[in-house]
Motif scaffolding. Structure first.
Motif, PDB file in Angstrom:
ATOM      1  N   HIS A  68      36.516  32.309  37.485  1.00 42.92           N
ATOM      2  CA  HIS A  68      36.080  33.635  37.911  1.00 42.92           C
ATOM      3  C   HIS A  68      35.571  33.524  39.333  1.00 42.92           C
ATOM      4  O   HIS A  68      35.369  32.422  39.846  1.00 42.92           O
ATOM      5  CB  HIS A  68      34.966  34.181  37.010  1.00 42.92           C
ATOM      6  N   CYS A  99      35.086  40.479  40.020  1.00 42.01           N
ATOM      7  CA  CYS A  99      35.772  39.197  39.922  1.00 42.01           C
ATOM      8  C   CYS A  99      37.160  39.449  40.497  1.00 42.01           C
ATOM      9  O   CYS A  99      37.844  40.374  40.057  1.00 42.01           O
ATOM     10  CB  CYS A  99      35.885  38.717  38.471  1.00 42.01           C
ATOM     11  N   HIS A 129      41.067  40.649  36.068  1.00 42.92           N
ATOM     12  CA  HIS A 129      39.691  40.615  35.563  1.00 42.92           C
ATOM     13  C   HIS A 129      38.903  41.868  35.938  1.00 42.92           C
ATOM     14  O   HIS A 129      38.255  42.473  35.090  1.00 42.92           O
ATOM     15  CB  HIS A 129      38.969  39.361  36.052  1.00 42.92           C
TER      16      HIS A 129
END
Length: 159
Positions: free
Chosen positions: A63, A104, A109
């Protein structure tokens, strides 16, 4: 020099009062910074002020913590990013009032909800944040002792 000790003590107390009002928030609480968490819900239950700290815990390189502009937030784009980290442990001190946007930037995401916006106040109004428990209070005893010892040392040196 004898009058310097009360001034030093006053400055130490004023500094500790300002630091004591800052709060550390662990983003996502025990879930951390990952997919499948409603970060807007997490953020909406908190009050953020200048000096507070956001701690992002996540798997390294899986991430990112990317602070972006509003347009970057709206489009899940890092094109105009303000900061970016993928170390797995990111700490952000909120230094300015206003709205701050975090995403992110790993593909998919942000668009699946790994983003949030917070409004940061210039000063804390009312209570403190609840994410990480009690507000951070620095260990000021050593500073006070050092200041007192330093003043005593200066006084002894002048004798």
């Amino acid at each position: 020099m004898a009058n310097a000790l009360p001034l030093v003590a006053l400055l130490v107390l004023a500094g500790s009062a300002a630091l004591a009002s800052a709060t550390t928030f662990t983003v996502g609480d025990s879930q951390g910074w990952t997919t499948g968490v409603n970060y807007n819900s997490w953020a909406s239950s908190k009050s953020f002020a200048v000096g507070d700290t956001l701690v992002f815990n996540y798997e390294t390189k899986a991430h990112t913590v990317t602070e972006v502009t509003k347009s970057g937030y709206d489009t899940c784009s890092e094109a105009n990013k303000l900061s970016d980290d993928d170390s797995g442990s990111t700490t952000v001190t909120l230094a300015t009032p206003g709205t701050h946007y975090f995403i992110c930037n790993i593909p998919g995401h942000c668009s699946s909800g790994m983003k949030f916006a917070i409004t940061v106040s210039a000063t804390r109004s009312g209570g403190t944040g609840t994410s990480a428990g009690a507000p951070r209070v620095p260990a000021m005893a050593s500073v006070v002792v050092a200041a007192a010892a330093g003043a005593a040392f200066i006084k002894l040196a002048l004798l």
